[in-house]
Design a protein around this motif. Structure first.
Motif, PDB file in Angstrom:
ATOM      1  N   MET A  44      43.656  31.919  53.666  1.00 14.86           N
ATOM      2  CA  MET A  44      43.718  33.354  53.381  1.00 14.86           C
ATOM      3  C   MET A  44      42.816  33.712  52.198  1.00 14.86           C
ATOM      4  O   MET A  44      42.185  34.776  52.177  1.00 14.86           O
ATOM      5  N   VAL A  45      42.755  32.837  51.199  1.00 12.48           N
ATOM      6  CA  VAL A  45      41.840  33.047  50.067  1.00 12.48           C
ATOM      7  C   VAL A  45      40.400  33.093  50.562  1.00 12.48           C
ATOM      8  O   VAL A  45      39.613  33.983  50.196  1.00 12.48           O
ATOM      9  N   PHE A  46      40.039  32.140  51.412  1.00 10.44           N
ATOM     10  CA  PHE A  46      38.687  32.080  51.985  1.00 10.44           C
ATOM     11  C   PHE A  46      38.408  33.310  52.847  1.00 10.44           C
ATOM     12  O   PHE A  46      37.338  33.932  52.752  1.00 10.44           O
ATOM     13  N   PHE A  47      39.354  33.677  53.698  1.00 13.69           N
ATOM     14  CA  PHE A  47      39.194  34.832  54.584  1.00 13.69           C
ATOM     15  C   PHE A  47      38.986  36.113  53.771  1.00 13.69           C
ATOM     16  O   PHE A  47      38.128  36.940  54.109  1.00 13.69           O
ATOM     17  N   ALA A  48      39.763  36.285  52.701  1.00 14.37           N
ATOM     18  CA  ALA A  48      39.663  37.503  51.889  1.00 14.37           C
ATOM     19  C   ALA A  48      38.293  37.615  51.235  1.00 14.37           C
ATOM     20  O   ALA A  48      37.645  38.673  51.280  1.00 14.37           O
ATOM     21  N   ALA A  49      37.844  36.528  50.598  1.00 12.10           N
ATOM     22  CA  ALA A  49      36.556  36.571  49.907  1.00 12.10           C
ATOM     23  C   ALA A  49      35.411  36.779  50.894  1.00 12.10           C
ATOM     24  O   ALA A  49      34.490  37.569  50.641  1.00 12.10           O
ATOM     25  N   ILE A 102      50.133  25.427  59.525  1.00 10.29           N
ATOM     26  CA  ILE A 102      48.964  24.536  59.616  1.00 10.29           C
ATOM     27  C   ILE A 102      48.019  25.039  60.698  1.00 10.29           C
ATOM     28  O   ILE A 102      46.803  25.170  60.500  1.00 10.29           O
ATOM     29  N   GLY A 103      48.571  25.323  61.866  1.00  8.19           N
ATOM     30  CA  GLY A 103      47.753  25.877  62.935  1.00  8.19           C
ATOM     31  C   GLY A 103      47.149  27.214  62.542  1.00  8.19           C
ATOM     32  O   GLY A 103      45.985  27.507  62.857  1.00  8.19           O
ATOM     33  N   LEU A 104      47.927  28.016  61.837  1.00  7.04           N
ATOM     34  CA  LEU A 104      47.456  29.317  61.377  1.00  7.04           C
ATOM     35  C   LEU A 104      46.275  29.172  60.418  1.00  7.04           C
ATOM     36  O   LEU A 104      45.325  29.961  60.452  1.00  7.04           O
ATOM     37  N   ALA A 105      46.310  28.151  59.565  1.00  9.58           N
ATOM     38  CA  ALA A 105      45.223  27.921  58.614  1.00  9.58           C
ATOM     39  C   ALA A 105      43.904  27.692  59.339  1.00  9.58           C
ATOM     40  O   ALA A 105      42.874  28.294  59.011  1.00  9.58           O
ATOM     41  N   PHE A 106      43.922  26.827  60.356  1.00  6.62           N
ATOM     42  CA  PHE A 106      42.691  26.557  61.098  1.00  6.62           C
ATOM     43  C   PHE A 106      42.224  27.791  61.863  1.00  6.62           C
ATOM     44  O   PHE A 106      41.021  28.045  61.977  1.00  6.62           O
ATOM     45  N   PHE A 107      43.167  28.567  62.382  1.00  2.44           N
ATOM     46  CA  PHE A 107      42.795  29.785  63.105  1.00  2.44           C
ATOM     47  C   PHE A 107      42.127  30.793  62.176  1.00  2.44           C
ATOM     48  O   PHE A 107      41.090  31.380  62.517  1.00  2.44           O
ATOM     49  N   ILE A 108      42.692  30.989  60.980  1.00  4.06           N
ATOM     50  CA  ILE A 108      42.132  31.960  60.034  1.00  4.06           C
ATOM     51  C   ILE A 108      40.753  31.520  59.568  1.00  4.06           C
ATOM     52  O   ILE A 108      39.829  32.337  59.444  1.00  4.06           O
ATOM     53  N   GLU A 109      40.608  30.222  59.291  1.00 12.08           N
ATOM     54  CA  GLU A 109      39.289  29.707  58.880  1.00 12.08           C
ATOM     55  C   GLU A 109      38.242  29.953  59.959  1.00 12.08           C
ATOM     56  O   GLU A 109      37.123  30.411  59.684  1.00 12.08           O
ATOM     57  N   GLY A 110      38.602  29.650  61.198  1.00 12.08           N
ATOM     58  CA  GLY A 110      37.671  29.857  62.297  1.00 12.08           C
ATOM     59  C   GLY A 110      37.372  31.327  62.529  1.00 12.08           C
ATOM     60  O   GLY A 110      36.213  31.702  62.787  1.00 12.08           O
ATOM     61  N   ALA A 112      37.440  33.781  60.324  1.00 17.85           N
ATOM     62  CA  ALA A 112      36.585  34.301  59.250  1.00 17.85           C
ATOM     63  C   ALA A 112      35.124  33.953  59.501  1.00 17.85           C
ATOM     64  O   ALA A 112      34.229  34.806  59.369  1.00 17.85           O
ATOM     65  N   GLN A 113      34.860  32.702  59.883  1.00 13.32           N
ATOM     66  CA  GLN A 113      33.481  32.273  60.111  1.00 13.32           C
ATOM     67  C   GLN A 113      32.915  32.843  61.408  1.00 13.32           C
ATOM     68  O   GLN A 113      31.711  33.080  61.521  1.00 13.32           O
ATOM     69  N   LEU A 114      33.773  33.088  62.409  1.00 11.81           N
ATOM     70  CA  LEU A 114      33.323  33.697  63.655  1.00 11.81           C
ATOM     71  C   LEU A 114      32.855  35.132  63.427  1.00 11.81           C
ATOM     72  O   LEU A 114      31.844  35.571  63.973  1.00 11.81           O
ATOM     73  N   VAL A 115      33.604  35.865  62.587  1.00 12.20           N
ATOM     74  CA  VAL A 115      33.285  37.276  62.348  1.00 12.20           C
ATOM     75  C   VAL A 115      32.139  37.438  61.364  1.00 12.20           C
ATOM     76  O   VAL A 115      31.222  38.245  61.578  1.00 12.20           O
ATOM     77  N   TRP A 116      32.144  36.659  60.273  1.00 14.36           N
ATOM     78  CA  TRP A 116      31.205  36.895  59.172  1.00 14.36           C
ATOM     79  C   TRP A 116      30.152  35.815  59.000  1.00 14.36           C
ATOM     80  O   TRP A 116      29.266  35.945  58.161  1.00 14.36           O
ATOM     81  N   GLY A 117      30.242  34.718  59.762  1.00 17.49           N
ATOM     82  CA  GLY A 117      29.265  33.648  59.631  1.00 17.49           C
ATOM     83  C   GLY A 117      29.740  32.567  58.676  1.00 17.49           C
ATOM     84  O   GLY A 117      30.647  32.771  57.867  1.00 17.49           O
ATOM     85  N   ALA A 118      29.108  31.393  58.765  1.00 13.35           N
ATOM     86  CA  ALA A 118      29.547  30.231  57.984  1.00 13.35           C
ATOM     87  C   ALA A 118      28.669  29.948  56.776  1.00 13.35           C
ATOM     88  O   ALA A 118      28.927  29.011  56.035  1.00 13.35           O
ATOM     89  N   GLN A 119      27.634  30.759  56.548  1.00 19.33           N
ATOM     90  CA  GLN A 119      26.734  30.488  55.436  1.00 19.33           C
ATOM     91  C   GLN A 119      27.387  30.824  54.093  1.00 19.33           C
ATOM     92  O   GLN A 119      28.315  31.625  54.021  1.00 19.33           O
ATOM     93  N   VAL A 120      26.880  30.210  53.041  1.00 22.10           N
ATOM     94  CA  VAL A 120      27.390  30.460  51.691  1.00 22.10           C
ATOM     95  C   VAL A 120      26.903  31.834  51.221  1.00 22.10           C
ATOM     96  O   VAL A 120      25.744  32.193  51.400  1.00 22.10           O
ATOM     97  N   HIS A 121      27.803  32.603  50.640  1.00 22.65           N
ATOM     98  CA  HIS A 121      27.473  33.929  50.126  1.00 22.65           C
ATOM     99  C   HIS A 121      27.613  33.946  48.608  1.00 22.65           C
ATOM    100  O   HIS A 121      28.489  33.281  48.046  1.00 22.65           O
TER     101      HIS A 121
END
Length: 300
Positions: A44-49, A102-110, A112-121
């Motif tokens: 959630m921290v990663f998704f928010a940022a 645990i499953g929710l964590a992997f879903f949120i991580e995926g 976030a990167q699906l919507v906004w990309g995986a590159q460093v900002h």
């Protein structure tokens, strides 16, 4: 020993500890009211940022507009988690809920990167990372202005959460739910609504933590591991105590910095990464419920 350098390291560690405490409070909020260890808090921290910088990049919004939009997104995420994941699992064993997070964590991580990309900002906050001149000129202590401001923001957030828990009707309902789910339902407290509010607040806490850590380290997947540093904080302070998260964060932040500087050279360095976990392990042997946790006595 250079006393000015000692205080410089100590103050830097305490300021980092306040930021650790804010991440830990996200765990405490969920665990206190539902008994669930929210493994997804780091995601959630990663998704928010990532959502905040993604909104800024994609829509060209300034930070002061992107933050409210991200707050709305985190509230929606929190409400969706409660409705889709937790509500169907009410009265299930705690291990079932933990596995769900645990499953929710992997879903949120995926997601976030699906919507906004995986590159460093890169995230720029209106706080300069420069030494505080007063301490540098008068005490020869170099402390970052960013760290002081970040700790101040975290402190205000912690104070607001403490007031909400202690002074408001919602806070009293949260405490009742934390004490006994069935008794809270029996007196008319809407459990699902309280959980929804709690997850929404946890989402806002994750946003503040994500912005501060993202500004320091960059908005990247590694932000998910910030939550791991909150584990020793929770072990020291207790999983159900907001004040315990604060004290635990200060202890972990100060001890890891001092250990890195004064013990690290004797063992080859790198001690900052694992010393908090060793300290937490030793603490578990003495007081497993934490400094402010409730001691559980089971009668057979």
């Amino acid at each position: 020993m250079n006393i000015s350098f000692f205080f410089e390291v100590l103050i830097g560690g305490l300021l980092s500890g306040v930021m650790y405490a804010l991440v830990a409070i996200g765990f405490v909020l969920i665990y206190k009211a539902s008994g669930v260890f929210n493994f997804a808090q780091g995601a959630m921290v990663f998704f928010a940022a990532l959502t905040c910088v993604g909104i800024m990049d994609k829509f060209g919004l300034p930070l002061w507009l992107a933050i409210p939009a991200t707050v709305a997104a985190m509230i929606v995420l929190g409400l969706a988690i409660e409705r889709v994941v937790l509500r169907p699992l009410v009265n299930q064993p705690e291990i079932t809920l933990f596995m769900a997070t645990i499953g929710l964590a992997f879903f949120i991580e995926g997601l976030a990167q699906l919507v906004w990309g995986a590159q460093v900002h890169r995230l720029e906050l209106p706080i300069e990372d420069v030494p505080l001149q007063y301490l540098a000129d008068n005490f020869n202590i170099i402390v970052s202005q960013f760290d002081v401001m970040a700790a101040g923001v975290c402190g205000v957030m912690v104070l607001l959460l403490s007031l909400i828990f202690s002074k408001t009707k919602v806070g009293r309902a949260l405490r009742a739910v934390a004490d006994d789910h069935q008794a809270a339902l029996a007196v008319g407290i809407p459990l699902q609504r309280i959980w929804a509010v709690l997850w929404a607040v946890a989402g806002i806490v994750a946003l503040v933590a994500g912005l501060l850590w993202g500004a320091r380290n960059g908005v990247q997947f590694a932000l998910t591991f910030i939550a791991l540093k909150a584990l020793p904080v929770l072990i020291l302070g207790g999983f159900t105590s907001v004040p315990g998260a604060i004290v635990g964060g200060l202890i972990i932040g100060a001890s890891e910095k001092l250990a890195e500087v004064y013990i690290g050279p004797m063992v080859g360095g790198g001690i900052e990464g694992w010393f908090p976990y060793v300290l937490a392990l030793l603490f578990l042997l003495v007081r497993p419920e934490g400094l402010f946790g409730e001691k559980i006595i089971r009668r057979i």
